[in-house]
Design a protein around this motif. Structure first.
Motif, mmCIF file in Angstrom:
data_model
loop_
_atom_site.group_PDB
_atom_site.id
_atom_site.type_symbol
_atom_site.label_atom_id
_atom_site.label_comp_id
_atom_site.label_asym_id
_atom_site.label_seq_id
_atom_site.Cartn_x
_atom_site.Cartn_y
_atom_site.Cartn_z
ATOM 1 N N UNK A 23 0.859 -1.185 0.000
ATOM 2 C CA UNK A 23 0.000 0.000 0.000
ATOM 3 C C UNK A 23 0.897 1.238 0.000
ATOM 4 N N UNK A 24 0.593 2.151 -0.937
ATOM 5 C CA UNK A 24 1.354 3.389 -1.045
ATOM 6 C C UNK A 24 0.388 4.564 -1.020
ATOM 7 N N UNK A 25 0.921 5.770 -0.981
ATOM 8 C CA UNK A 25 0.074 6.956 -0.983
ATOM 9 C C UNK A 25 -0.228 7.370 -2.424
ATOM 10 N N UNK A 26 -1.273 8.152 -2.560
ATOM 11 C CA UNK A 26 -1.665 8.678 -3.873
ATOM 12 C C UNK A 26 -0.518 9.471 -4.500
ATOM 13 N N UNK A 27 0.234 10.166 -3.695
ATOM 14 C CA UNK A 27 1.355 10.966 -4.191
ATOM 15 C C UNK A 27 2.440 10.128 -4.847
ATOM 16 N N UNK A 28 2.490 8.847 -4.520
ATOM 17 C CA UNK A 28 3.523 7.975 -5.071
ATOM 18 C C UNK A 28 3.141 7.388 -6.425
ATOM 19 N N UNK A 29 1.917 7.636 -6.877
ATOM 20 C CA UNK A 29 1.512 7.208 -8.215
ATOM 21 C C UNK A 29 2.268 8.014 -9.264
ATOM 22 N N UNK A 32 1.257 10.492 -14.685
ATOM 23 C CA UNK A 32 0.353 10.117 -15.775
ATOM 24 C C UNK A 32 -0.913 9.466 -15.232
ATOM 25 N N UNK A 33 -0.775 8.588 -14.254
ATOM 26 C CA UNK A 33 -1.928 7.912 -13.660
ATOM 27 C C UNK A 33 -2.799 8.906 -12.893
ATOM 28 N N UNK A 34 -2.167 9.795 -12.122
ATOM 29 C CA UNK A 34 -2.941 10.787 -11.366
ATOM 30 C C UNK A 34 -3.719 11.702 -12.307
ATOM 31 N N UNK A 35 -3.099 12.114 -13.393
ATOM 32 C CA UNK A 35 -3.772 12.977 -14.367
ATOM 33 C C UNK A 35 -4.944 12.254 -15.010
ATOM 34 N N UNK A 49 -4.307 2.753 -2.882
ATOM 35 C CA UNK A 49 -3.362 2.548 -3.977
ATOM 36 C C UNK A 49 -2.408 1.444 -3.548
ATOM 37 N N UNK A 50 -2.270 0.439 -4.405
ATOM 38 C CA UNK A 50 -1.338 -0.652 -4.139
ATOM 39 C C UNK A 50 -0.301 -0.682 -5.247
ATOM 40 N N UNK A 51 0.930 -0.883 -4.850
ATOM 41 C CA UNK A 51 2.012 -1.063 -5.810
ATOM 42 C C UNK A 51 2.363 -2.533 -5.813
#
Length: 84
Positions: A23-29, A32-35, A49-51
């Motif tokens: 599990x990671x934070x949204x900021x670590x996406x 391109x994915x966030x946009x 969010x999972x990496x």
């Protein structure tokens, strides 16, 4: 024989901890994915969010939105799958 056993245990622990979901934070996406999420689902919020970084495999990101969608992105942040 004991040294061989110790090496086998260390080897097993090393490779069993190298893969799997984290599990990671949204900021670590990737940006391109966030946009993509902001543009396609402006009213949805990211729940988790999972990496997934499997050894010898590509890194992927799995994003669960509050509208029930699950999005999967590759390591560059490009969408590869959507599940309802």
């Amino acid at each position: 024989m004991t040294m061989l056993f110790v090496l086998a245990v260390c080897f097993t622990m090393l490779f069993s901890s190298c893969g799997g979901d984290k599990v990671i934070t949204e900021d670590q996406l990737p940006e391109t994915a966030k946009t993509y999420i902001q543009q396609k689902y402006p009213n949805a919020s990211i729940l988790i969010v999972k990496q997934d970084a499997e050894m010898l495999e590509r890194t992927e990101y799995e994003v669960t939105l509050d509208n029930g969608l699950e999005l999967k992105f590759n390591k560059e942040g490009m969408l590869v799958d959507v599940d309802n």
